[in-house]
Every structure is written in C-alpha cells, then in structure tokens.
Enzyme design. Structure first.
Site, PDB file in Angstrom:
ATOM      1  N   GLU A 356     -21.939 -44.588  14.811  1.00  0.00           N
ATOM      2  CA  GLU A 356     -20.898 -45.479  14.300  1.00  0.00           C
ATOM      3  C   GLU A 356     -19.542 -44.787  14.342  1.00  0.00           C
ATOM      4  O   GLU A 356     -18.511 -45.438  14.493  1.00  0.00           O
ATOM      5  CB  GLU A 356     -21.232 -45.923  12.869  1.00  0.00           C
ATOM      6  CG  GLU A 356     -20.435 -47.137  12.417  1.00  0.00           C
ATOM      7  CD  GLU A 356     -20.950 -47.725  11.111  1.00  0.00           C
ATOM      8  OE1 GLU A 356     -21.461 -48.856  11.133  1.00  0.00           O
ATOM      9  OE2 GLU A 356     -20.840 -47.040  10.073  1.00  0.00           O
ATOM     10  N   HIS A 387     -46.553 -35.241  19.194  1.00  0.00           N
ATOM     11  CA  HIS A 387     -47.660 -36.119  19.573  1.00  0.00           C
ATOM     12  C   HIS A 387     -47.193 -37.561  19.753  1.00  0.00           C
ATOM     13  O   HIS A 387     -48.022 -38.476  19.819  1.00  0.00           O
ATOM     14  CB  HIS A 387     -48.761 -36.041  18.518  1.00  0.00           C
ATOM     15  CG  HIS A 387     -49.254 -34.639  18.295  1.00  0.00           C
ATOM     16  ND1 HIS A 387     -50.240 -34.062  19.050  1.00  0.00           N
ATOM     17  CD2 HIS A 387     -48.849 -33.687  17.410  1.00  0.00           C
ATOM     18  CE1 HIS A 387     -50.451 -32.825  18.639  1.00  0.00           C
ATOM     19  NE2 HIS A 387     -49.614 -32.570  17.645  1.00  0.00           N
ATOM     20  N   LYS A 502     -20.183 -59.038  12.189  1.00  0.00           N
ATOM     21  CA  LYS A 502     -20.117 -59.692  10.878  1.00  0.00           C
ATOM     22  C   LYS A 502     -19.410 -61.045  10.974  1.00  0.00           C
ATOM     23  O   LYS A 502     -19.846 -62.039  10.378  1.00  0.00           O
ATOM     24  CB  LYS A 502     -19.377 -58.794   9.883  1.00  0.00           C
ATOM     25  CG  LYS A 502     -20.133 -57.550   9.448  1.00  0.00           C
ATOM     26  CD  LYS A 502     -19.295 -56.751   8.459  1.00  0.00           C
ATOM     27  CE  LYS A 502     -20.010 -55.499   7.990  1.00  0.00           C
ATOM     28  NZ  LYS A 502     -19.189 -54.714   7.039  1.00  0.00           N
TER      29      LYS A 502
END
Length: 534
Positions: A356, A387, A502
C-alpha cells in the site's frame, strides 16, 4: 519541495550498478560464501538483531554503489525530515493529502529531546489515558453490568486497524495476562462477524472500534452488527464499546462509548500499530509495562535508522539490497519467511504496509515513475512453508528473494529432544539449510534434480521474540519501506487506488439500494448480468 530529491534512476551510481547487475556475485562458485571472510563481514548488528546478508548477490562494489545511492537520494536526510515533522505525504503541484508523517512520534518517548514535540506530547497524553483506563480495569472500577471483570477485547477495524495489531498480538500472545485474550473482527462479510461473535462471552467482552474518520464503511457496519448482538443479549452497548478515532469524529462520543482514544491525521493506518490503534489492545492483553517495552524497542530502532553508513544501519541496508534485487536484478516479488510460528500473521501485515505504501506509479512531482517500484510481498512461516511453496522458490522460473526472520531461543521455553536434538534446533537447522541451499544450489546431470542456486536471501536474527524485540522488528520494516519509497521518489503515505475502490463500492450500494432509480450506468449493467440466474 521534492524537486531537490533524486530517484535512483537520476543518481550517478545508477549506471555503474546497472553494469554490475550484468554479472552479479555468483553464490554458486566453490567457496563463494567463505571467500574473503564473507560470512563474517556481511553482517550488521543493531537493536537486538543481526542482519546476515552473505547469501545476497552483492559484493563490495555493489555495496559501494548502494551507499552512493543512499547519499545522492538523501535517504537519511529525508527520514530525519519525516521524523521532525516535514510534510512528506504530498505530491508537488497536485491535489494530495498534504500531511506530516509522524508514526515515529508515538514511540519517541524515552529521550529528553523528542524529534517532534507537538505530536510527541499528544502521544504521551494518550498513553497516560490508557494507563489510567487499564488501572481502572485492574482495580475493578470498570466492570460489566453484573459487576464482573472484562476478559476479552475485540478489535473491530480493517486494514491497518487490524493487520498490524493482530500480527503483534499473535506474536506476543505468550506474554498475555492470565485470563485475558483478544479477538478480531475486520471483514464486512457477515459470516465472519457472526462466527466471531458466536465464540464470545458477550457480557465479559469489550469491543475496541477503530476508525480515524469514524465513518469507515466496513467498521461502521460491523459496529452496528456488534451493538445489535449486545442489545439482543440484554447488554448496554455503551458499557461494552470503546473507540479509537479522530478527535471530534462521529465516534468521539462519550454517550456511546466507555472511553475514547485519539488517532491523528499524521499517522497512517498501516503505520499506526504503535499508536492507540495497537496499544489499547496490547495494554489490555499484555499489560502497560509490556506495551512500554514494545514502544522502547521501536523507538530504539527508529534512532538507529538515523545512521548514514549503510553498513551500520539495518533497515537502510535492507532497503537498498531490496532495491538492488528489484531495480537491477529485476526480481518482482519478495517472500517474508519467519521461522517462528508466533509471527504467522506478520507477513500479512508487511504485505499491506509495503504494497500500500510503495505500489505506486507516479512520483512526488506527479510524473510517471522511471522504473520499477514496490515488489509483490507475500510469505508464510517456516518450516511449514518448505512443504508448501519452496518447490517454486528452488526450481521455479521466477527467482524469489527471501527475507528470513529467526530466533536462537524459543519464546515459551518448552521443548523436547528427539533423535539427539531439540525442536528449536531442528527449526534453526531448517532455516540455515534453506539459505545455503538457495544460494549454492546443486549440480546434477538429472535436470529434475538440478538446483540453479543464486536465489538471494538474508536473515534477521535475534535471541528471542520479546515485546522489545517485536517493537524493534516492526520499526525496522517500517523504516525499510519508507527508505525505499524515498529512493523511488514516490509518496509512500497515501493510497489513492484504495480510495477509488471505496468510491465505486458506494455507487454500487446506491444502485443495490435503489437510491439512483432511473440511473443506468455500468453499476446497473454489471449487477444485472452477474446476478442473473443466481
């Protein structure tokens, strides 16, 4: 203001580093890690940590070039300007937030002369409020309707109000006060909220609602969800909710909250963990003394980042090695791999803080950037990650640099010896083995068993993960991210891309709610098409 600062592409060192990148240090050559005392020389100590970087593809010529970049870009001078209150969150000549950047002031508490006095005094005032609040809880002066003590705090926030505090709490859970715990509500997904609430004894729970503006869509929605649950179970929500918000915001309301703590515009969400955003949660669960140890660790790392010599400044050196990998070796991602299960949420926090901050394509003068900026950040704890995705890291076609984090001692001090060694020894053996194997590789005529090597990594290593060390680790990465933003000459402190999302979400909500009857834009077409036949 920013016209006097150079990006790395504008430095005299850029061309030389570009030449060196054509034939970087070959970690696979016989004895490469031991030549010229490389293992001993390529390490830096500072603030409880050592940085080992012999397994990076750098040599003395590259380090000299990176020092020149730091000097020409005035990285430490910009860092000092930030700490003393210069307006660093801006774009010259364009509409921008035009704010100071003072997250460091929230922990600059331990010297007689803070770098910036006004924000520092506010931080001290909020800490005093927190201390009194915690004392009242401990003394039984703040209790629930039945006169019982609160045992759980739930952080209700999103983004920086969730990721950083959650990562630090999980990292330090071993230090929690007996009988207390924390939980988190962040996603606006109703299933997430209802599941979190179902796991709580609501009567003994405090909800810590975090929103600087007091109007963050997800947080306001989840707060309403919480208050409804409290009401339905016979509780007064005003006795169970506290707020962390901007002074004078809709959430700064003594009639609706048990207490309010303040967050200021000069502290961005992703850098807010050492403000009240993190300290209230940590104070409730760990106690005020541990909060102060956490802040002291962060403050001391901030001070150490003020060193101009890159070989004496851990976050600055990490930043510059990252730039070498990104801009000169053209490596597009970075894995953060802590060999400590306690840090399992830390990569997610760094993912937000870094991406960000430095996921930008415009410089601080409003021009398109000249080169690559922030890498993709991801990661998981070791040895689990071995793994999961290490196959790709070893033999994939896109090399991935790694920043390992490790500790010589376990946090809880409980262990077992099996087959001649303890679990902690096995953990460390796996950590060290990955670094050497990734660097050196392995030759084999069977190409399926061939490992190319020259996969760069470094290691941040400390004795034990304590509140002090966690504060130091957090501040180290914050400084690293800031230094890289300065080197790219971008604004690491806004997030306009997030703002666009937004705004569009609000338009979709108006369309869903029928508030824009007769409006037939992309929102209407998109909703009709996606929901048709579902």
């Amino acid at each position: 203001m920013f016209a006097s600062y150079k990006s790395i592409q504008e430095t005299c060192a850029f061309e030389k580093l570009s030449e060196l990148a054509q034939s970087p240090y070959d970690l696979t050559q016989p004895g490469a890690l031991q030549a010229d005392n490389r293992l001993q020389r390529y390490q830096v100590a500072g603030q409880a940590f050592k940085l080992f970087y012999a397994t990076e593809q750098v040599d003395d010529r590259v380090l000299a070039g990176l020092q020149a970049v730091a000097d020409e870009c005035q990285l430490v001078s910009q860092y000092r300007a930030m700490r003393t209150g210069a307006v660093m969150n801006k774009i010259d000549g364009f509409v921008s937030e035009n704010r100071r950047v003072l997250h460091t002031a929230t922990r600059d508490l331990f010297s007689g002369e803070p770098a910036e006095a006004s924000m520092n005094s506010r931080a001290k005032r909020e800490l005093e409020k927190l201390s009194h609040f915690l004392d009242a809880l401990d003394a039984g002066e703040i209790v629930n309707e039945a006169g019982e003590a609160f045992t759980t705090i739930v952080q209700v926030g999103i983004g920086g109000s969730d990721l950083g505090p959650r990562a630090v709490y999980e990292a330090l859970k071993s230090y929690t006060i007996v009988g207390r715990r924390a939980a988190f509500i962040s996603n606006v997904d109703p299933d997430d909220v209802s599941m979190a609430l179902a796991d709580l004894d609501l009567g003994k729970t405090i909800f810590n609602i975090v929103s600087k503006s007091g109007s963050t869509l997800e947080t306001v929605t989840n707060e309403a969800f919480v208050r409804r649950a409290l009401l339905e179970n016979g509780y007064d929500s005003a006795r169970h909710c506290i707020s962390i918000t901007g002074e004078g915001s809709p959430m700064d309301d003594p009639d609706s909250y048990l207490a309010s703590f303040y967050l200021y515009d000069c502290i961005g969400g992703r850098y807010s963990t050492t403000s009240m955003v993190g300290c209230v949660l940590l104070g409730f669960t760990l106690g005020f003394e541990q909060v102060m140890a956490f802040l002291r660790g962060a403050a001391n790392m901030d001070n150490s980042a003020d060193e101009v010599d890159i070989l004496k400044n851990i976050p600055l050196l990490m930043a510059l090695i990252g730039i070498w990998n990104r801009n000169f070796l053209d490596l597009s991602s970075l894995a953060i791999i802590p060999y400590s299960q306690a840090l399992y949420r830390f990569p997610a926090h760094l993912q937000q803080c870094d991406m960000e901050s430095n996921g930008k394509s415009v410089d601080r003068q409003g021009r398109a950037v000249q080169g690559k900026t922030g890498p993709i950040i991801w990661g998981e704890t070791g040895s689990n990650s071995q793994h999961a995705f290490f196959q790709h890291i070893y033999q994939g076609t896109s090399p991935v640099p790694i920043e390992f984090i490790g500790f010589s001692e376990s946090q809880r001090g409980k262990d077992i010896e099996v087959q001649g060694c303890t679990s902690q020894q096995k953990l460390l053996a796996n950590l060290f083995a990955q670094m050497v194997a990734l660097a050196c590789g392995k030759k084999d005529q069977n190409l399926n068993k061939f490992f190319a090597g020259n996969r760069p990594s470094c290691l941040l290593f400390a004795k034990k993960l304590t509140p002090y060390v966690m504060g130091s680790l957090l501040a180290c990465y914050e400084a690293k991210i800031v230094f890289q933003g300065f080197a790219w000459n971008i604004n690491s402190f806004d997030q306009e891309g997030v703002q666009l999302g937004k705004e569009l979400a609000k338009r979709f909500l108006r369309e869903i709610g029928g508030e824009e009857e007769g409006f037939h834009g992309i929102e209407s077409a998109f909703l009709n098409e996606v929901q048709r036949g579902v």
